[in-house]
Scaffold this motif. Structure first.
Motif, PDB file in Angstrom:
ATOM      1  N   SER A   1       0.778  -1.350  -0.178  1.00  0.00           N
ATOM      2  CA  SER A   1       0.238  -0.416   0.317  1.00  0.00           C
ATOM      3  C   SER A   1       0.525   1.466  -0.327  1.00  0.00           C
ATOM      4  N   TRP A   2       2.128   1.215   0.834  1.00  0.00           N
ATOM      5  CA  TRP A   2       2.919   2.284   0.622  1.00  0.00           C
ATOM      6  C   TRP A   2       3.362   2.541  -0.605  1.00  0.00           C
ATOM      7  N   GLY A   3       3.551   1.678  -1.578  1.00  0.00           N
ATOM      8  CA  GLY A   3       3.658   2.032  -3.150  1.00  0.00           C
ATOM      9  C   GLY A   3       2.514   2.546  -3.723  1.00  0.00           C
ATOM     10  N   ARG A   4       1.770   2.436  -3.362  1.00  0.00           N
ATOM     11  CA  ARG A   4       0.343   2.882  -4.157  1.00  0.00           C
ATOM     12  C   ARG A   4       0.264   4.759  -3.424  1.00  0.00           C
ATOM     13  N   GLY A   5       0.772   5.073  -2.145  1.00  0.00           N
ATOM     14  CA  GLY A   5       0.720   6.284  -1.805  1.00  0.00           C
ATOM     15  C   GLY A   5      -0.562   6.296  -0.798  1.00  0.00           C
ATOM     16  N   GLU A   6      -1.085   5.489  -0.127  1.00  0.00           N
ATOM     17  CA  GLU A   6      -2.809   5.265   0.222  1.00  0.00           C
ATOM     18  C   GLU A   6      -3.204   4.156   1.208  1.00  0.00           C
ATOM     19  N   SER A   7      -3.307   4.400   2.291  1.00  0.00           N
ATOM     20  CA  SER A   7      -3.624   2.894   3.366  1.00  0.00           C
ATOM     21  C   SER A   7      -5.069   2.872   2.712  1.00  0.00           C
ATOM     22  N   ILE A   8      -5.014   1.726   2.852  1.00  0.00           N
ATOM     23  CA  ILE A   8      -6.428   0.582   2.250  1.00  0.00           C
ATOM     24  C   ILE A   8      -6.718   0.605   3.629  1.00  0.00           C
ATOM     25  N   ARG A   9      -9.017   0.991   3.099  1.00  0.00           N
ATOM     26  CA  ARG A   9      -9.696  -0.099   4.308  1.00  0.00           C
ATOM     27  C   ARG A   9     -10.935  -1.069   4.024  1.00  0.00           C
ATOM     28  N   PHE A  10     -10.711  -1.766   4.685  1.00  0.00           N
ATOM     29  CA  PHE A  10     -11.107  -3.623   4.343  1.00  0.00           C
ATOM     30  C   PHE A  10     -12.017  -4.689   5.671  1.00  0.00           C
ATOM     31  N   PRO A  11     -12.862  -4.892   4.683  1.00  0.00           N
ATOM     32  CA  PRO A  11     -13.181  -5.786   6.174  1.00  0.00           C
ATOM     33  C   PRO A  11     -12.578  -6.867   6.326  1.00  0.00           C
ATOM     34  N   LEU A  12     -12.202  -7.928   7.825  1.00  0.00           N
ATOM     35  CA  LEU A  12     -11.418  -8.421   7.418  1.00  0.00           C
ATOM     36  C   LEU A  12     -11.726  -9.841   6.974  1.00  0.00           C
ATOM     37  N   ARG A  13     -13.405 -10.041   7.137  1.00  0.00           N
ATOM     38  CA  ARG A  13     -14.169 -10.912   5.848  1.00  0.00           C
ATOM     39  C   ARG A  13     -13.637 -11.297   5.479  1.00  0.00           C
ATOM     40  N   GLY A  14     -13.064 -10.346   4.260  1.00  0.00           N
ATOM     41  CA  GLY A  14     -12.919 -10.948   2.570  1.00  0.00           C
ATOM     42  C   GLY A  14     -11.385 -10.791   2.513  1.00  0.00           C
ATOM     43  N   LEU A  15     -10.556 -11.543   3.484  1.00  0.00           N
ATOM     44  CA  LEU A  15      -9.108 -11.505   3.330  1.00  0.00           C
ATOM     45  C   LEU A  15      -8.546 -12.924   3.445  1.00  0.00           C
ATOM     46  N   ILE A  16      -7.465 -12.972   2.797  1.00  0.00           N
ATOM     47  CA  ILE A  16      -7.203 -14.218   3.280  1.00  0.00           C
ATOM     48  C   ILE A  16      -7.310 -14.818   4.906  1.00  0.00           C
ATOM     49  N   GLN A  17      -7.194 -16.364   4.792  1.00  0.00           N
ATOM     50  CA  GLN A  17      -7.664 -16.349   6.725  1.00  0.00           C
ATOM     51  C   GLN A  17      -5.948 -16.086   7.914  1.00  0.00           C
ATOM     52  N   GLY A  18      -5.192 -15.796   6.786  1.00  0.00           N
ATOM     53  CA  GLY A  18      -3.817 -15.460   7.302  1.00  0.00           C
ATOM     54  C   GLY A  18      -4.505 -14.113   8.183  1.00  0.00           C
ATOM     55  N   TRP A  19      -4.868 -13.335   7.066  1.00  0.00           N
ATOM     56  CA  TRP A  19      -4.946 -11.593   8.057  1.00  0.00           C
ATOM     57  C   TRP A  19      -5.998 -11.800   8.542  1.00  0.00           C
ATOM     58  N   GLN A  20      -7.166 -13.153   8.388  1.00  0.00           N
ATOM     59  CA  GLN A  20      -8.091 -13.178   9.849  1.00  0.00           C
ATOM     60  C   GLN A  20      -7.628 -13.335  10.640  1.00  0.00           C
ATOM     61  N   ASP A  21      -6.678 -14.260  10.983  1.00  0.00           N
ATOM     62  CA  ASP A  21      -6.532 -14.826  11.906  1.00  0.00           C
ATOM     63  C   ASP A  21      -5.356 -14.033  12.569  1.00  0.00           C
TER      64      ASP A  21
END
Length: 122
Positions: free
Chosen positions: A58-78
């Motif tokens: 996200s640093w490469g895109r120059g902005e943070s990102i907002r999202f629900p954990l439910r939609g992410l890979i399991q490693g992020w959800q855990d």
């Protein structure tokens, strides 16, 4: 917390890739604590365990990102719940908690390392 922290540097991992999720707090936050299913705002960078090559940032895109954990890979959800806003956490995620076996997704079959700054919960 603001999202003005600089992009993290990755240390080369030692030894073989772990078979299970590895969670390591690099900076402890003191803000709201993320819970399973929360929506979070983060800055993150990800590299492949074996090659060290960055595949997303996200640093490469120059902005943070907002999202629900439910939609992410399991490693992020855990790996994100329990983290507090203002913190920085490293996740080492084996393939079964990331993008599955080789052949589907371009990151399939790969162990991934993410460094995540939790900016905001909710």
């Amino acid at each position: 917390m603001t999202d003005d922290r600089t992009k993290p540097e990755f240390d080369a991992p030692d030894g073989p890739a772990p078979a299970e999720l590895v969670i390591r707090d690099l900076i402890l936050g003191d803000g709201a604590e993320a819970q399973p299913g929360d929506t979070v705002t983060v800055h993150y960078a990800g590299v492949e365990y074996d090659s060290g090559e960055e595949f997303d940032s996200s640093w490469g895109r120059g902005e943070s990102i907002r999202f629900p954990l439910r939609g992410l890979i399991q490693g992020w959800q855990d790996g994100i719940p329990g983290m507090k806003a203002g913190g920085r956490r490293e996740l080492v995620i084996p393939p079964h908690l990331a993008y599955g076996p080789a052949g589907g997704h371009f990151l399939g079959g790969k162990t991934l390392i993410f460094i995540i700054d939790l900016i905001q919960v909710g």
